[in-house]
Design a protein around this motif. Structure first.
Motif, PDB file in Angstrom:
ATOM      1  N   PHE A  11       0.827  -1.115  -0.020  1.00 18.03           N
ATOM      2  CA  PHE A  11      -0.171   0.203  -0.084  1.00 18.03           C
ATOM      3  C   PHE A  11       0.817   1.283   0.104  1.00 18.03           C
ATOM      4  O   PHE A  11       1.741   1.500   0.929  1.00 18.03           O
ATOM      5  N   VAL A  16       2.750  -4.853   2.995  1.00 16.84           N
ATOM      6  CA  VAL A  16       2.027  -5.503   4.010  1.00 16.84           C
ATOM      7  C   VAL A  16       1.845  -7.054   4.009  1.00 16.84           C
ATOM      8  O   VAL A  16       1.432  -7.538   4.905  1.00 16.84           O
ATOM      9  N   THR A  35      -0.160 -11.101  15.018  1.00 14.00           N
ATOM     10  CA  THR A  35      -0.375 -10.057  15.619  1.00 14.00           C
ATOM     11  C   THR A  35      -1.226  -8.996  14.643  1.00 14.00           C
ATOM     12  O   THR A  35      -1.546  -9.253  13.599  1.00 14.00           O
ATOM     13  N   SER A  36      -1.687  -8.057  15.528  1.00 12.15           N
ATOM     14  CA  SER A  36      -2.667  -7.166  14.753  1.00 12.15           C
ATOM     15  C   SER A  36      -1.740  -6.071  13.573  1.00 12.15           C
ATOM     16  O   SER A  36      -0.551  -5.864  13.875  1.00 12.15           O
ATOM     17  N   GLY A  37      -2.214  -6.114  12.466  1.00  5.70           N
ATOM     18  CA  GLY A  37      -1.748  -5.343  11.480  1.00  5.70           C
ATOM     19  C   GLY A  37      -0.454  -6.395  10.754  1.00  5.70           C
ATOM     20  O   GLY A  37       0.085  -5.632   9.945  1.00  5.70           O
ATOM     21  N   SER A  38      -0.400  -7.537  10.990  1.00  7.91           N
ATOM     22  CA  SER A  38       0.575  -8.414  10.310  1.00  7.91           C
ATOM     23  C   SER A  38       0.234  -8.620   8.801  1.00  7.91           C
ATOM     24  O   SER A  38       1.055  -9.126   8.338  1.00  7.91           O
ATOM     25  N   GLY A  39      -1.018  -8.437   8.358  1.00  7.84           N
ATOM     26  CA  GLY A  39      -1.145  -8.600   6.996  1.00  7.84           C
ATOM     27  C   GLY A  39      -2.436  -9.636   6.779  1.00  7.84           C
ATOM     28  O   GLY A  39      -2.582 -10.153   5.555  1.00  7.84           O
ATOM     29  N   LYS A  40      -2.879 -10.386   7.806  1.00  5.40           N
ATOM     30  CA  LYS A  40      -3.618 -11.682   7.770  1.00  5.40           C
ATOM     31  C   LYS A  40      -4.879 -11.345   6.977  1.00  5.40           C
ATOM     32  O   LYS A  40      -5.094 -12.066   5.924  1.00  5.40           O
ATOM     33  N   THR A  41      -5.567 -10.207   7.161  1.00  5.58           N
ATOM     34  CA  THR A  41      -6.948  -9.964   6.380  1.00  5.58           C
ATOM     35  C   THR A  41      -6.391  -9.546   4.925  1.00  5.58           C
ATOM     36  O   THR A  41      -7.189  -9.942   3.722  1.00  5.58           O
ATOM     37  N   THR A  42      -5.451  -8.817   4.597  1.00  3.41           N
ATOM     38  CA  THR A  42      -5.058  -8.229   3.432  1.00  3.41           C
ATOM     39  C   THR A  42      -4.771  -9.742   2.570  1.00  3.41           C
ATOM     40  O   THR A  42      -4.978  -9.824   1.182  1.00  3.41           O
TER      41      THR A  42
HETATM   42  N1  LIG Z   1      -6.569  -0.343   1.899  1.00  2.00           N
HETATM   43  C1  LIG Z   1      -5.290   0.162   2.771  1.00  2.00           C
HETATM   44  N2  LIG Z   1      -4.708   1.009   2.390  1.00  2.00           N
HETATM   45  C2  LIG Z   1      -3.432   1.151   3.181  1.00  2.00           C
HETATM   46  N3  LIG Z   1      -3.147   0.509   4.169  1.00  2.00           N
HETATM   47  C3  LIG Z   1      -3.848  -0.408   4.475  1.00  2.00           C
HETATM   48  C4  LIG Z   1      -4.976  -0.911   3.838  1.00  2.00           C
HETATM   49  N4  LIG Z   1      -5.703  -2.179   4.098  1.00  2.00           N
HETATM   50  C5  LIG Z   1      -4.692  -2.342   5.277  1.00  2.00           C
HETATM   51  N5  LIG Z   1      -3.749  -1.531   5.312  1.00  2.00           N
HETATM   52  C6  LIG Z   1      -2.737  -1.875   6.239  1.00  2.00           C
HETATM   53  O1  LIG Z   1      -1.926  -2.780   6.069  1.00  2.00           O
HETATM   54  C7  LIG Z   1      -1.463  -3.601   7.149  1.00  2.00           C
HETATM   55  C8  LIG Z   1      -1.972  -4.949   7.284  1.00  2.00           C
HETATM   56  O2  LIG Z   1      -3.441  -4.775   7.431  1.00  2.00           O
HETATM   57  P1  LIG Z   1      -4.354  -6.284   7.712  1.00  2.00           P
HETATM   58  O3  LIG Z   1      -5.612  -5.822   7.847  1.00  2.00           O
HETATM   59  O4  LIG Z   1      -4.178  -7.047   6.560  1.00  2.00           O
HETATM   60  O5  LIG Z   1      -3.749  -6.710   8.934  1.00  2.00           O
HETATM   61  P2  LIG Z   1      -4.275  -7.936  10.189  1.00  2.00           P
HETATM   62  O6  LIG Z   1      -3.189  -8.676  10.254  1.00  2.00           O
HETATM   63  O7  LIG Z   1      -5.384  -8.488   9.320  1.00  2.00           O
HETATM   64  O8  LIG Z   1      -4.603  -7.001  11.356  1.00  2.00           O
HETATM   65  P3  LIG Z   1      -5.915  -7.199  12.283  1.00  2.00           P
HETATM   66  O9  LIG Z   1      -5.573  -8.502  13.255  1.00  2.00           O
HETATM   67  O10 LIG Z   1      -5.636  -5.886  13.054  1.00  2.00           O
HETATM   68  O11 LIG Z   1      -7.156  -7.118  11.383  1.00  2.00           O
HETATM   69  C9  LIG Z   1      -1.903  -2.432   8.251  1.00  2.00           C
HETATM   70  O12 LIG Z   1      -0.591  -1.991   8.832  1.00  2.00           O
HETATM   71  C10 LIG Z   1      -2.971  -1.947   7.640  1.00  2.00           C
HETATM   72  O13 LIG Z   1      -3.155  -0.459   8.088  1.00  2.00           O
END
Ligand SMILES: Nc1ncnc2c1ncn2[C@@H]1O[C@H](COP(=O)(O)OP(=O)(O)OP(=O)(O)O)[C@@H](O)[C@H]1O
Length: 312
Positions: A11, A16, A35-42
């Motif tokens: 991004f 990410v 952990t939170s923000g590690s990229g799982k959802t992406t």
């Molecule tokens: N559309 C976007 N634009 C910019 N940054 C993004 C976008 N989507 C996610 N991010 C960033 O990418 C990183 C990974 O996000 P992601 O949601 O994949 O993490 P996660 O592991 O699922 O976190 P959580 O457990 O907190 O949901 C985070 O730092 C987030 O801020």
């Protein structure tokens, strides 16, 4: 089978998801934990093209998904998220029927499917079919959200913290439902959670992520006994490891004959359940019963302690 090959997502300048490769066999339940923000959802959202990768590719049954139009891909893939995403102005039945309608199923087939899924999730169709989401409890809404994701019997189901908002008792039941449904329908599931207990309880494979990188992708047994990095070990909680190991071991192979009295544990329980029962009641052994209430033997505290030790 899902093959994720050297997948990365940026991004702006920020990476990410960083060069992730993993294969998810058909019918497996793979959990992405971290952990939170590690990229799982992406990572998850790249599998149904809600997010497009910056590089790398994903193959489903050998087909590169970048060649499949996103709306077509998403009709084949169930998707359930924490905030269930139900349409508020549509009834439970209409919500569940969303994808079958898009696929132009016949009305009788749709209705039968809605009732079948409500039954499966222990929501009486006559009572719940015509209610609106606001007339359901949070737990019921989440079950309807998962039922909707399963409606067109997708071979692949993506789930993002689907049980996050549930209290521990309903959560345990929803997890059990999911495992049974998966076994019955043979669905391949990729599930994101930040809860290591959930990952170990549900996963056939666990992918551990930290700061965009995949640190380890393995069976729960391997993750618990041989964490690839210190961070994976930390995420497991070092004090918890013996108990996690016991929770992965079914009781049956450890049943022996001998004296044991007091409350019994079910033969379907794990060694961890037997240990808890023995410790809590101060007994050196607990009886084991089958579903019909017949005593099969006992499991001893000594066995549980032996099995909790790190395998050499
Ligand atoms: N559309 C976007 N634009 C910019 N940054 C993004 C976008 N989507 C996610 N991010 C960033 O990418 C990183 C990974 O996000 P992601 O949601 O994949 O993490 P996660 O592991 O699922 O976190 P959580 O457990 O907190 O949901 C985070 O730092 C987030 O801020």
């Amino acid at each position: 089978m899902i093959e994720i090959e050297h997948l990365s997502k940026f991004f702006d300048e920020t990476c990410v998801v960083d060069d992730v490769s993993m294969t998810i066999p058909d019918g497996a339940l793979a959990v992405i934990v971290g952990t939170s923000g590690s990229g799982k959802t992406t990572l998850l959202r790249m599998i149904n093209r809600l997010v497009e990768p910056s590089s790398g590719r994903i193959l489903i049954d050998g087909k590169d998904i970048s060649a499949i139009p996103p709306h077509e891909l998403r009709r084949q893939i169930g998707y359930a998220i924490q905030s269930h995403g139900l349409f508020p102005h549509r009834t439970v039945g209409q919500n569940i029927a969303t994808v079958p309608h898009l696929l132009h199923w016949e009305a009788t087939k749709v209705n039968a499917r809605v009732d079948e899924l409500l039954d499966l999730f222990q929501l009486d169709p006559a009572e719940f079919r015509d209610r609106y989401p606001s007339q359901l409890s949070g737990g019921q809404q989440q079950r309807v959200g998962v039922a909707r994701a399963l409606a067109a019997a997708p071979k692949l189901l993506l789930m993002d913290e689907p049980f996050g908002a549930l209290d521990p008792i309903i959560r345990a039941r929803a997890q059990e439902d999911l495992r049974q449904i998966q076994r019955r329908l043979g669905t391949t599931i990729v599930l994101v959670t930040h809860d290591m207990n959930e990952a170990i309880h549900l996963g056939d494979r666990i992918a551990v992520m930290d700061r965009a990188k995949l640190l380890q992708y393995d069976t729960p047994q391997e993750i618990v006994t041989r964490p690839a990095t210190d961070f994976v070990g930390e995420l497991l909680g070092s004090g918890e490891r013996p108990f996690r190991l016991l929770s992965l071991q079914p009781l049956r192979p450890f049943i022996e004959q001998g004296e044991a009295t007091g409350t019994a544990v079910s033969v379907d329980a794990s060694l961890r359940d037997a240990l808890e029962e023995a410790l809590w009641s101060g007994r050196a052994a607990v009886p084991v019963r089958d579903g019909a209430g017949k005593t099969l033997g006992r499991v001893t505290l000594a066995t549980a302690i032996r099995q909790a030790a790190r395998p050499q």
